[in-house]
Design an enzyme around this catalytic site. Sequence first.
Site, PDB file in Angstrom:
ATOM      1  N   PRO A 183      -8.405 -19.235 -55.218  1.00 48.41           N
ATOM      2  CG  PRO A 183      -7.569 -17.491 -53.886  1.00 48.41           C
ATOM      3  CD  PRO A 183      -7.253 -18.851 -54.415  1.00 48.41           C
ATOM      4  CG  LEU A 231      -4.193 -15.281 -56.272  1.00 46.83           C
ATOM      5  CD1 LEU A 231      -4.824 -15.811 -54.944  1.00 46.83           C
ATOM      6  CD2 LEU A 231      -2.858 -14.514 -56.037  1.00 46.83           C
ATOM      7  N   GLY A 232      -4.522 -16.371 -61.017  1.00 51.45           N
ATOM      8  CA  GLY A 232      -3.975 -17.331 -62.240  1.00 51.45           C
ATOM      9  C   GLY A 232      -5.124 -18.347 -62.326  1.00 51.45           C
ATOM     10  CB  SER A 233      -8.260 -19.498 -60.787  1.00 51.94           C
ATOM     11  OG  SER A 233      -9.312 -19.195 -61.617  1.00 51.94           O
ATOM     12  CB  ALA A 288      -3.565 -18.365 -66.499  1.00 51.56           C
ATOM     13  CB  ALA A 289      -4.001 -22.693 -63.341  1.00 45.67           C
ATOM     14  CG  ASP A 302      -2.230 -13.975 -65.760  1.00 43.49           C
ATOM     15  OD1 ASP A 302      -1.349 -13.288 -65.546  1.00 43.49           O
ATOM     16  OD2 ASP A 302      -3.565 -13.745 -65.684  1.00 43.49           O
TER      17      ASP A 302
HETATM   18  O1  PMV Z   1      -5.783 -11.700 -64.709  1.00 45.97           O
HETATM   19  P1  PMV Z   1      -4.942 -10.975 -63.661  1.00 45.97           P
HETATM   20  O2  PMV Z   1      -5.787 -10.448 -62.474  1.00 45.97           O
HETATM   21  O3  PMV Z   1      -3.741 -11.833 -63.328  1.00 45.97           O
HETATM   22  O4  PMV Z   1      -4.185  -9.769 -64.437  1.00 45.97           O
HETATM   23  C1  PMV Z   1      -3.362 -10.121 -65.557  1.00 45.97           C
HETATM   24  C2  PMV Z   1      -2.243  -9.187 -65.664  1.00 45.97           C
HETATM   25  C3  PMV Z   1      -2.626  -7.861 -66.507  1.00 45.97           C
HETATM   26  O5  PMV Z   1      -0.976  -7.173 -66.776  1.00 45.97           O
HETATM   27  C4  PMV Z   1      -3.504  -6.953 -65.700  1.00 45.97           C
HETATM   28  C5  PMV Z   1      -3.209  -8.164 -67.741  1.00 45.97           C
HETATM   29  C6  PMV Z   1      -2.390  -8.950 -68.874  1.00 45.97           C
HETATM   30  O6  PMV Z   1      -2.937  -9.624 -69.565  1.00 45.97           O
HETATM   31  O7  PMV Z   1      -1.014  -8.621 -68.623  1.00 45.97           O
END
Ligand code: PMV
Length: 298
Positions: free
Chosen positions: A84, A89-91, A93-94, A135
């Site tokens: 989603p 949930l890392g979309s 970053a992935a 992430d």
């Molecule tokens: O993008 P999210 O929702 O997975 O959040 C990242 C995690 C935080 O600690 C809020 C930001 C970070 O860069 O670590």
Amino acid sequence: MEPLRPVRVPGKVILLGEHAVVYGQPALAAPLDRHVTVRMEPAEALTFATLPATGAAALQEAMERVCDELGRPRVALHLESELPLSAGLGSSAAIAVAIVRALAQAQAIPLTLEEELRLAERMEETFHGRPSGIDHTTCAVGRPIRFLKGPPASFTPLDVSKLELVVAVAGPRDGNTRQKVMSLRAAWEQDRAAYDARFAAIGRLVDEGAALLASGDLPGLGRVFDANHAALQALGLSTAALDGLCERMRAAGAYGAKFTGAGGGGACIALHPEPEALVAALAAQGTRAFVARWKGKT
Ligand code: PMV
């Protein structure tokens, strides 16, 4: 030319320590068995042929940031996501890791994990400003980790023998990760000592949680989830929808629950003696949820 293989990268879930991780505290995260896939086909020029629902402009801009180093293979990229969007949930970053790997593969450029992480971070900066790195590190490493921002960023694999976690989506966010991180930073600037103490308290919860996870003490870990949620709530990062979802999961027998990611909406996680039963109970209430599983030594 070698055939262009699809690139699959998992999403991620932060178990404990989000936000405090930006201030140097440890955090725990694990990959999800839900992936972003990039398929490639030869084309006249580097283009996106298929994209997930949103974010085309940001994605193009992010990719441009790594093309100066990785070049521009003549391929069309088809991006599919089982994650989603904007749920923590890392979309993004992935997607960043998958694009870096795809561009490298298309030109037979060997990349070390360190290079992959550095390039994915440059893409993530477009989406998130100055992310801690947790992430894309979790997505790239593909195993549960304890992460420290550093510098230099570092991680240690977590010894997770068996873990089942319920991941439930509360709803859309009222801001993106960058906005949440920036508003917390503004508050921290006003009273650094007080906020640093709160982040240190979260850091202690993270290490308590890591020990409970290693010993398989799920009720204990659930209590740490509750305490981490309360700490994030006190920082103004939760919402009525996230609090309500955690309450519903606790009322349905969860050992503990918390939101995961930047907050302001998105997803919650919970530990429950019968995770599938909790997912069914949530589905009956109209809440989208699934069980994430890890097993075996990492
Ligand atoms: O993008 P999210 O929702 O997975 O959040 C990242 C995690 C935080 O600690 C809020 C930001 C970070 O860069 O670590």
